[in-house]
Design an enzyme around this catalytic site. Structure first.
Site: not given
Length: 194
Positions: A76, A82, A85-86, A90
């Protein structure tokens, strides 16, 4: 450690966090189940220096050491690594569920939603530490169902710079949902509305 001692914890180190994820931290877990953390690679925290309770409110702070070779940097994205963001979202859900368990909620956690998220930055392979600061604005036991819910607002920092904010992240703790006999087909082997 004994369950009564676990409920009094004001911090957790890496060894304790890993033992909790693997189900070996508490030697006498409650009959309804012990809200736990996911195991690596989904475990997004390395230590929890602050756990505070104040009535139905509280605070939990955790840190994650950024690893150059973390699994998500490998995919990713190719040529633009990076941390998704998820995964930060989480991590906040993980902490809110853990907080509920430390308040005595029995069962297993599920993310229930979040009202607002804003990303203002990113986590890259050569950053050092991500810090998750969660202000629990409401914790409630729901005696009629034997469940519990916790709602918190969070700020995520990388190397002391604010990069994400979240409002009203919500986690529920539920009894009777554990799928302990995975991968076998059983009553808990299919999802759907709870």
């Amino acid at each position: 450690m004994k369950y009564a001692d676990y409920l009094q914890k004001s911090s957790l180190n890496k060894e304790e966090i890993m033992a909790l994820a693997w189900g070996s931290l508490v030697e006498d877990p409650p009959e309804g189940g012990l809200a736990c953390l996911p195991a690596p690679p989904m475990l997004m925290i390395d230590r929890i220096p602050v756990i505070e309770h104040d009535g139905n409110r509280g605070r939990i702070v955790a840190e994650q050491d950024v690893q150059l070779d973390a699994w998500f940097f490998q995919c990713h994205f190719r040529n633009d690594p990076v941390q998704p963001g998820c995964l930060g979202v989480d991590a906040v859900w993980q902490l809110i569920g853990l907080y509920a368990g430390l308040r005595g909620a029995q069962g297993y956690g599920r993310a229930l939603g979040i009202k607002e998220i804003e990303f203002q930055g990113q986590i890259r392979p050569h950053n050092e530490v991500v810090r998750y600061e969660v202000a629990i604005r409401r914790y409630a036991d729901l005696p009629a169902s034997g469940s519990a819910v916790a709602i918190g607002n969070a700020e995520v920092f990388v190397d002391d710079e604010l990069i994400y904010t979240m409002k009203d992240a919500k986690v529920g703790i539920f009894k009777g949902i554990q799928y302990a006999d995975y991968p076998h087909h059983s009553p808990q082997s299919r999802g759907g509305k709870m």
